[in-house]
Design an enzyme around this catalytic site. Structure first.
Site, mmCIF file in Angstrom:
data_model
loop_
_atom_site.group_PDB
_atom_site.id
_atom_site.type_symbol
_atom_site.label_atom_id
_atom_site.label_comp_id
_atom_site.label_asym_id
_atom_site.label_seq_id
_atom_site.Cartn_x
_atom_site.Cartn_y
_atom_site.Cartn_z
ATOM 1 N N GLY A 36 -12.351 -18.385 -10.282
ATOM 2 C CA GLY A 36 -11.938 -17.799 -11.566
ATOM 3 C C GLY A 36 -10.560 -17.157 -11.430
ATOM 4 N N HIS A 37 -10.416 -16.314 -10.382
ATOM 5 C CA HIS A 37 -9.107 -15.703 -10.128
ATOM 6 C C HIS A 37 -8.062 -16.783 -9.836
ATOM 7 C CE1 HIS A 37 -11.933 -12.467 -8.569
ATOM 8 N NE2 HIS A 37 -11.221 -11.769 -9.448
ATOM 9 N N GLN A 61 -12.022 3.037 -12.666
ATOM 10 C CA GLN A 61 -12.810 2.258 -13.620
ATOM 11 C C GLN A 61 -14.271 2.109 -13.192
ATOM 12 O OE1 GLN A 61 -10.184 -1.300 -13.007
ATOM 13 N NE2 GLN A 61 -12.090 -2.451 -13.213
ATOM 14 N N GLY A 150 -8.789 -12.986 -17.602
ATOM 15 C CA GLY A 150 -9.855 -13.942 -17.878
ATOM 16 C C GLY A 150 -10.686 -13.546 -19.094
ATOM 17 N N SER A 188 -18.066 -14.527 -10.447
ATOM 18 C CA SER A 188 -17.801 -13.099 -10.390
ATOM 19 C C SER A 188 -17.817 -12.661 -8.933
ATOM 20 C CB SER A 188 -18.896 -12.333 -11.156
ATOM 21 O OG SER A 188 -18.878 -10.968 -10.790
ATOM 22 N N ARG A 190 -19.057 -10.120 -7.955
ATOM 23 C CA ARG A 190 -20.355 -9.466 -7.741
ATOM 24 C C ARG A 190 -21.487 -10.461 -7.493
ATOM 25 N NH1 ARG A 190 -18.005 -5.495 -11.637
ATOM 26 N NH2 ARG A 190 -17.928 -3.524 -10.491
HETATM 27 P P1 AMP Z 1 -11.555 -8.638 -11.302
HETATM 28 O O1 AMP Z 1 -11.083 -8.907 -9.908
HETATM 29 O O2 AMP Z 1 -13.034 -8.795 -11.477
HETATM 30 O O3 AMP Z 1 -11.012 -7.351 -11.859
HETATM 31 O O4 AMP Z 1 -10.924 -9.796 -12.199
HETATM 32 C C1 AMP Z 1 -9.536 -10.011 -12.211
HETATM 33 C C2 AMP Z 1 -9.218 -10.988 -13.317
HETATM 34 O O5 AMP Z 1 -9.899 -12.218 -13.102
HETATM 35 C C3 AMP Z 1 -9.687 -10.487 -14.705
HETATM 36 O O6 AMP Z 1 -8.697 -10.813 -15.666
HETATM 37 C C4 AMP Z 1 -10.953 -11.266 -14.931
HETATM 38 O O7 AMP Z 1 -11.261 -11.456 -16.286
HETATM 39 C C5 AMP Z 1 -10.610 -12.576 -14.259
HETATM 40 N N1 AMP Z 1 -11.833 -13.312 -13.926
HETATM 41 C C6 AMP Z 1 -12.889 -12.850 -13.214
HETATM 42 N N2 AMP Z 1 -13.860 -13.782 -13.153
HETATM 43 C C7 AMP Z 1 -13.411 -14.853 -13.875
HETATM 44 C C8 AMP Z 1 -13.958 -16.137 -14.194
HETATM 45 N N3 AMP Z 1 -15.171 -16.500 -13.797
HETATM 46 N N4 AMP Z 1 -13.211 -16.971 -14.945
HETATM 47 C C9 AMP Z 1 -11.973 -16.598 -15.373
HETATM 48 N N5 AMP Z 1 -11.411 -15.408 -15.110
HETATM 49 C C10 AMP Z 1 -12.108 -14.547 -14.362
#
Ligand code: AMP
Length: 284
Positions: A36-37, A61, A150, A188, A190
């Site tokens: 995703g990232h 957060q 995302g 994710s 997580r």
């Molecule tokens: P995070 O590391 O969870 O804060 O996410 C960093 C960025 O990656 C944020 O803009 C999220 O929305 C995006 N993101 C996380 N998971 C996904 C996914 N499965 N598909 C697309 N973007 C994602």
């Protein structure tokens, strides 16, 4: 790829770029990177000459009792992914770099039109304020032309669009589609907390949202979608539903009945064992 640990170092590296025609794309993350990232970094690299990625687990957060201390940290691998996807700069600050005076808990008061009070905002008090704090700091440090987020965190994306608009950040906020595992689970960081059985039951979220999309037609009452979700819950004993809701895409306003002009979107959060997962899907 240049890796910088503190704000002045990355600012020094980026400084010569601002007076050229080249653009800087920015992808803020908390690390533990997955596909995703990677999709955000790739997109930024395809649209900008330079792409900066930040890797920072932002304490403000996280609420009390949340997973700040056990949040996965996989820096070496993250850097490899960034490089492979075309990042030119990676920013890996310490908490003391971003919050030099300690974890300030100031509130950013701005016209969010209640978007921070609903869905995850109602369940995680202070969460979006922490996101606003860190993203506004990161925007000021990196000063990108475009920032990529995302749709996985659709509410966050909506709030950050407001942040850029209200505070006149000269930054285009770009929303990117959700990347899923082959069985539908939204990727994710997580997900790695899930054991084998929880991983199977985590499909509850995408399954309900897909069911909702199948049922969706103009005029359908949202209460029928709530009934469907309650029925599905019986098949998923490890799931505790946090919320299911349907909102307008543009401003996250409430809807009672599906209407195409609202571009209604289903939103869901659920605990799978002790892991809290979120997902969302356009319904019409
Ligand atoms: P995070 O590391 O969870 O804060 O996410 C960093 C960025 O990656 C944020 O803009 C999220 O929305 C995006 N993101 C996380 N998971 C996904 C996914 N499965 N598909 C697309 N973007 C994602």
């Amino acid at each position: 790829m240049i890796v910088c640990e503190n704000p002045s170092a990355i600012q020094t590296k980026l400084a010569p770029i601002y007076c050229t025609d080249s653009s800087i794309g920015f992808v803020p993350t908390m690390g533990a990177l997955h596909d995703g990232h990677a999709s955000l970094v790739r997109r930024s690299a395809s649209e900008n000459e330079f792409t900066a990625v930040s890797i920072f687990v932002n304490p403000t957060q996280f609420g009390e009792g949340e997973d700040l201390d056990k949040y996965p940290r996989t820096l070496e691998r993250d850097l490899e992914i960034c490089k492979k996807m075309g990042a030119t700069h990676v920013f890996t600050p310490l908490v003391s770099d971003i919050y030099p005076e300690g974890r300030s808990t100031y509130e950013i008061q701005m016209g969010l039109r209640n978007m921070d009070k609903i869905l995850c905002g109602a369940r995680r008090p202070g969460h979006f304020n922490g996101v606003l704090q860190v993203v506004s700091k990161l925007f000021n440090i990196v000063r990108p032309h475009r920032a990529y987020f995302g749709e996985k965190d659709f509410q966050q994306l909506s709030i950050l669009r407001r942040l850029a608009f209200e505070l006149f950040f000269p930054i285009e906020v770009v929303g990117c589609p959700i990347i899923r595992e082959s069985d539908g689970l939204a990727m994710s960081s997580r997900n790695r907390y899930l054991n084998e059985e929880e991983r199977k039951q985590a499909l509850f979220l995408s399954r309900c949202l897909n069911r909702a999309r199948e049922m969706a037609r103009p005029g359908l009452e949202i209460s029928q979608l709530h009934e469907m979700v309650q029925k599905e819950l019986h098949h998923f004993p490890l799931i505790r539903l946090d919320y299911f809701d349907v909102r307008r895409s543009a401003d996250l306003g409430a809807v009672e009945v599906l209407r195409p002009e609202d571009e209604p979107r289903g939103f869901m959060a659920a605990f799978c064992g002790t892991t809290r997962l979120i997902d969302n899907l356009a319904l019409l």
